[in-house]
Scaffold this motif. Structure first.
Motif, mmCIF file in Angstrom:
data_model
loop_
_atom_site.group_PDB
_atom_site.id
_atom_site.type_symbol
_atom_site.label_atom_id
_atom_site.label_comp_id
_atom_site.label_asym_id
_atom_site.label_seq_id
_atom_site.Cartn_x
_atom_site.Cartn_y
_atom_site.Cartn_z
ATOM 1 N N SER A 99 0.843 -1.213 0.000
ATOM 2 C CA SER A 99 0.000 0.000 0.000
ATOM 3 C C SER A 99 0.867 1.248 0.000
ATOM 4 O O SER A 99 0.594 2.201 -0.729
ATOM 5 C CB SER A 99 -0.913 0.037 1.225
ATOM 6 O OG SER A 99 -1.839 -1.011 1.178
ATOM 7 N N ASP A 105 -5.788 -0.915 -4.697
ATOM 8 C CA ASP A 105 -5.191 -1.443 -3.471
ATOM 9 C C ASP A 105 -6.134 -2.456 -2.828
ATOM 10 O O ASP A 105 -7.052 -2.089 -2.102
ATOM 11 C CB ASP A 105 -4.861 -0.315 -2.490
ATOM 12 C CG ASP A 105 -3.978 -0.803 -1.344
ATOM 13 O OD1 ASP A 105 -3.632 -2.007 -1.333
ATOM 14 O OD2 ASP A 105 -3.634 0.010 -0.465
ATOM 15 N N GLU A 106 -5.908 -3.710 -3.104
ATOM 16 C CA GLU A 106 -6.728 -4.813 -2.588
ATOM 17 C C GLU A 106 -8.221 -4.525 -2.737
ATOM 18 O O GLU A 106 -8.973 -4.545 -1.752
ATOM 19 C CB GLU A 106 -6.378 -5.100 -1.116
ATOM 20 C CG GLU A 106 -4.894 -5.439 -0.957
ATOM 21 C CD GLU A 106 -4.621 -6.357 0.211
ATOM 22 O OE1 GLU A 106 -5.460 -7.237 0.484
ATOM 23 O OE2 GLU A 106 -3.562 -6.203 0.840
HETATM 24 MG MG MG Z 1 -2.047 -2.793 2.113
#
Ligand code: MG
Ligand code: ADP
Length: 250
Positions: free
Chosen positions: A51, A171-172
């Motif tokens: 991240s 991000d995910e």
């Molecule tokens: Mg992360």
């Protein structure tokens, strides 16, 4: 510069990027570049800096050492450069981050109207087109809380696309979703990938990686430990830490 070398220049380029939180170094000299139209999947254990790395690409976090150049613009202390980079970069988060007090349509229109000064009718037309593309058209006047997680994430993707980004960072995006909603979000991401969008996706959805990634990058403890073509990466991971990680998630 000839058109050829222009195309070959990386659209994202990180050289020796380091980042600290207080006394803890979380990025330890990252070299990472992405070509125009390339689709890169970033994976790695929790806390490895995934991240942080992608948040540095649009300056949601500030790196300390090294250089980050996005679309030819260096992220340094110039706020003008930060604005230029953010114009080109769309981001989708794990927790959709929609404005709860705005309808779906308003969520899509607010940045184009307020920041880009796009006339409302034009912004609305674009918003409706993108909502149709992520198959949410019929929910345009609902509030985020009235939608499922998968629907909210598709709205978040459409909202990012409303700004006509050249690069999309994820991000995910499916990690917070119930399992039955993962595929509908991945489908939207796959279609975006097929249209040639430059994408960096932090995800552990290895099916997605196999389907669309040009390259898979594995991070551990603030470093890129290994990267390769998906088929090589999955069938013949070279690093022990990569093998241990893949064993856990597959
Ligand atoms: Mg992360
Ligand atoms: P990942 O996305 O791979 O799980 P992160 O980039 O979120 O990893 O985090 C990398 C490291 O930085 C972790 O050790 C995490 O605890 C730490 N970290 C992340 N954000 C902050 C922050 N805002 N303040 C302090 N430490 C942070």
């Amino acid at each position: 510069m000839t058109p050829d070398t222009e195309t070959a220049a990386p659209v994202i380029d990180l050289r020796g990027v380091s980042k600290w939180y207080g006394a803890t170094q979380v990025l330890k000299g990252i070299d990472f570049s992405v070509a125009r139209g390339e689709r890169v999947v970033v994976c790695g254990p929790s806390g490895s800096g995934k991240s942080t790395m992608i948040r540095c690409i649009n300056r949601l976090e500030e790196h300390r050492d090294g250089r980050i150049i996005v679309n030819g613009v260096e992220l340094d202390h110039s706020t003008k450069n930060v604005d230029l980079v953010r114009r080109d970069v769309g981001m989708v988060f794990q927790q959709f981050n929609l404005f709860p007090h705005l309808t779906v349509l308003q969520n899509l229109m607010i940045a184009p109207v307020k920041i880009r000064k796009i006339p409302k009718p034009e912004a609305e037309a674009t918003a409706r087109e993108l909502l149709a593309r992520v198959r949410i058209a019929e929910h345009a006047d609902k509030y985020p809380s009235q939608l499922s997680g998968g629907q909210q994430q598709r709205v978040a993707i459409a909202r990012a696309l409303c700004m006509k980004p050249k690069i999309m960072l994820f991000d995910e995006p499916t990690s917070a979703l119930d399992p039955e909603m993962v595929q509908e979000v991945l489908d939207v991401m796959v279609s975006l990938a097929r249209e040639g969008m430059t994408m960096v996706c932090v995800t552990h959805e290895m099916g997605f990686a196999r389907t669309v990634a040009d390259r898979v990058v594995f991070m551990d403890a603030g470093l890129i430990v290994e990267e390769g073509l998906p088929q090589e990466f999955f069938s013949n991971p070279k690093h022990q830490r990569t093998r241990a990680f893949l064993k856990q998630i597959m």
